[in-house]
Design an enzyme around this catalytic site. Structure first.
Site, PDB file in Angstrom:
ATOM      1  N   CYS A 176       0.813  -1.221   0.000  1.00  0.00           N
ATOM      2  CA  CYS A 176       0.000   0.000   0.000  1.00  0.00           C
ATOM      3  C   CYS A 176       0.842   1.264   0.000  1.00  0.00           C
ATOM      4  O   CYS A 176       0.373   2.316  -0.430  1.00  0.00           O
ATOM      5  CB  CYS A 176      -0.928   0.021   1.211  1.00  0.00           C
ATOM      6  SG  CYS A 176      -1.993  -1.415   1.333  1.00  0.00           S
ATOM      7  N   HIS A 218      -8.968   2.975  -2.722  1.00  0.00           N
ATOM      8  CA  HIS A 218      -7.576   2.724  -2.332  1.00  0.00           C
ATOM      9  C   HIS A 218      -6.930   1.748  -3.311  1.00  0.00           C
ATOM     10  O   HIS A 218      -6.834   0.549  -3.044  1.00  0.00           O
ATOM     11  CB  HIS A 218      -7.566   2.155  -0.907  1.00  0.00           C
ATOM     12  CG  HIS A 218      -6.231   1.700  -0.415  1.00  0.00           C
ATOM     13  ND1 HIS A 218      -5.038   2.292  -0.784  1.00  0.00           N
ATOM     14  CD2 HIS A 218      -5.895   0.695   0.452  1.00  0.00           C
ATOM     15  CE1 HIS A 218      -4.033   1.672  -0.184  1.00  0.00           C
ATOM     16  NE2 HIS A 218      -4.527   0.700   0.572  1.00  0.00           N
ATOM     17  N   CYS A 255      -0.972   2.453   6.901  1.00  0.00           N
ATOM     18  CA  CYS A 255      -0.566   1.093   7.260  1.00  0.00           C
ATOM     19  C   CYS A 255      -0.177   0.350   5.988  1.00  0.00           C
ATOM     20  O   CYS A 255      -0.593   0.712   4.888  1.00  0.00           O
ATOM     21  CB  CYS A 255      -1.679   0.370   8.010  1.00  0.00           C
ATOM     22  SG  CYS A 255      -3.222   0.176   7.099  1.00  0.00           S
ATOM     23  N   GLY A 286       0.686  -3.639   4.254  1.00  0.00           N
ATOM     24  CA  GLY A 286       0.550  -5.081   4.365  1.00  0.00           C
ATOM     25  C   GLY A 286       1.835  -5.785   4.792  1.00  0.00           C
ATOM     26  O   GLY A 286       2.945  -5.289   4.578  1.00  0.00           O
TER      27      GLY A 286
END
Length: 423
Positions: free
Chosen positions: A106, A372, A403, A405
Site C-alpha cells: 500500500c 484505495h 498502514c 501489508g
C-alpha cells in the site's frame, strides 16, 4: 563534516531541501468487469498521470527529469516490465530519462516519493517523478505470488496475517474500545466529507481525465450480430463513493472476514483501480525553473509491526519520525491518514489522543469514500495535503501516514511553504 576532513569529491553536495511541486491522479474506479477501467491497461493509467504533470508544467524541460519511480504491488502483466521506465517512454519523456519500479504494497507510491526525495536531498537528482498504479480488476492482490510455506509452518506469522481484512479484525480484538459503531460512524463521516469536498471543488482539480474502453451490445450492428463492440468513454470522477451513506445502512452490512465480525465493505476501502504521479524537485532547482513549491519534505520513517495487526503500523512509524525530527503530535496541524480500514485510523487517533471527528484529520474524506488502489494511494494523500496547505497559512506542519501489508507503517511529515505563523 569533521574539521580537517577531506571532501568526498570535488563537487559533493550537502543535503538539500526537497519540494513537492504538485501531484495528480486519475479518477479511481471500482475493480472488476463492471468497473470503468475494466478495458483500460494499468500502464496507460499512470502514463496519463505523468503526461498531465508535464502538461501542467511547460516551464519544466522534459530532459531535466532525472528519474521516474513508479510503484505497483502486483508487478506482472501490464503492471510489470519495470513500469517506471516503460511509463516514462510511453509518456513521451526523452529516452535519456531513466526509471524503475518498486513495491511496498500500500505504501508503494509513498516509498517512490521518499526514495527519489532522498536522491534529491543527497544531490543525485534535481527533479524526479514518483507515483504508483494498481489495477486490482486485472491483477487482484496476491495474484501469482507463492509465499514460502515456512512463513506459516515456522510460525513466523499467524495465517491471518496474509488476509488484510482479518488483520483488521485482529486489530479490533486488540483494541476492544474501538467498536463497530465507532468505525461505522467514522466511515459515514468519510463519505459525507468527501461528497462535500467534491461539491465545493476541493476534490477535482487534481484529477486527470482518462479515456476508457469497454465492450457493450449497445449498437444496432451489435444487436443484429450478437457480437460485442468497443465503446469509448471518459472517466472524470471517482467511481467508488456512496454519498448519503448512513450509520444505519452500514450497521446491516455483512462481515465477510469473520462471523459476527466488525469489518464490512462499508467501513473499509474497496478494491480499486487508479494511478497517481507527483513532481519532486530540489527547492533551488524549482525556483530556478519557476516551478511552484506545494510543500517541503521534513522527514519520513517506516516501521515494522506484527503482521497480524498491520493496521497499527502508522503508530510506531510516526513515533520514530517524531524522535528523528524533534516534533510532536502537537506540532501537526493537518493529517492525511489512509483509510484502509476505519479501525486502523481510529487506533492511530486513540494512541495520540485525537478525537474521532477532529477537523484536522482527513478534511476531504478518505479512501473509504474515494477508494484505495494500493500502491497509488500515498501520492493521493500528499496531493490533498499540499492543496490543503495552500488554504491554511496558519498551519506549518502536516502528516501523511498509512498502514502497510505484511506488518508495516509509513509516515511522512511536510512543511507548509505558505506558513505565516499562528494567528
Amino acid at each position: 563534516m569533521a574539521a580537517g576532513a577531506t571532501p568526498l569529491a570535488p563537487n559533493a553536495r550537502s543535503v538539500r531541501n526537497v519540494a513537492f511541486v504538485e501531484g495528480v491522479r486519475t479518477p479511481f474506479g471500482k475493480a472488476g468487469e463492471k468497473g470503468m477501467y475494466a478495458g483500460t491497461r494499468a500502464d496507460d493509467l499512470v502514463v496519463n498521470a505523468i503526461r498531465e504533470l508535464l502538461r501542467r508544467h511547460p516551464e519544466l524541460p522534459p530532459e531535466r527529469v532525472d528519474e521516474v519511480a513508479i510503484a505497483a504491488t502486483t508487478q506482472i502483466g501490464d503492471q510489470g516490465l519495470t513500469i517506471g521506465r516503460t511509463a516514462a517512454l510511453l509518456a513521451g519523456l526523452p529516452k535519456s530519462v531513466p526509471g524503475f519500479a518498486l513495491d511496498r504494497m500500500c505504501a508503494g507510491a509513498m516509498t517512490a516519493v521518499t526514495t527519489t526525495a532522498s536522491g534529491i536531498g543527497f544531490g543525485a537528482y534535481d527533479i524526479a517523478i514518483a507515483g504508483g498504479v494498481e489495477h486490482m480488476g486485472r491483477h487482484p492482490m496476491g495474484e501469482g505470488v507463492d509465499p514460502n510455506p515456512r512463513i506459516i509452518a515456522d510460525k513466523l506469522v499467524d495465517p491471518t496475517a496474509l488476509v488484510m481484512g482479518q488483520t483488521a479484525e485482529n486489530l479490533h480484538d486488540r483494541f476492544p474500545e474501538i467498536t463497530k459503531q465507532r468505525t461505522d460512524a467514522f466511515a459515514a463521516r468519510s463519505q459525507e466529507k468527501y461528497a462535500e469536498a467534491v461539491k465545493t471543488g476541493k476534490i477535482g482539480p487534481e484529477l486527470v481525465p482518462v479515456a476508457t474502453r469497454s465492450k457493450e451490445l449497445g449498437s444496432a450492428d451489435a444487436a443484429s450480430t450478437g457480437k460485442s463492440v468497443s465503446a469509448w468513454g471518459l472517466a472524470t470522477e471517482d467511481e467508488p463513493p456512496r454519498p448519503g451513506t448512513t450509520v444505519e445502512q452500514l450497521a446491516g452490512l455483512k462481515t465477510p472476514f469473520r462471523p459476527h465480525g466488525r469489518i464490512t465493505a462499508g467501513n473499509a476501502a474497496g478494491l480499486n483501480d487508479g494511478a497517481t504521479a507527483a513532481l519532486l524537485a530540489d527547492e533551488d532547482t524549482a525556483r530556478e525553473l519557476g516551478l511552484p513549491i506545494g510543500m517541503r519534505l521534513v522527514g519520513y520513517a517506516f516501521a515494522g509491526v506484527e503482521p497480524e495487526v498491520m493496521g497499527i503500523g502508522p503508530v510506531p512509524a510516526t513515533e520514530k519520525l517524531f524522535k528523528r525530527t524533534g516534533l510532536s503530535i502537537d506540532d501537526i496541524g493537518l493529517f492525511e491518514i489512509n483509510e484502509a480500514f476505519a479501525v486502523q485510523v481510529l487506533a492511530f487517533l486513540d494512541h495520540f489522543g485525537i478525537a474521532d471527528d477532529d477537523p484536522r484529520v482527513n478534511q476531504w474524506g478518505g479512501a473509504i469514500a474515494c477508494g484505495h488502489p494500493l500502491a497509488s494511494s500515498g501520492v493521493r494523500l500528499m496531493t490533498q495535503l499540499s492543496r490543503q496547505f495552500a488554504e491554511r497559512p496558519d498551519v506549518r506542519y502536516g502528516l501523511t501516514t498509512m498502514c502497510i501489508g505484511i506488518g508495516m507503517g509509513g509516515t511522512v511529515i511536510w512543511e507548509n511553504p505558505a506558513f505565516e505563523g499562528a494567528k
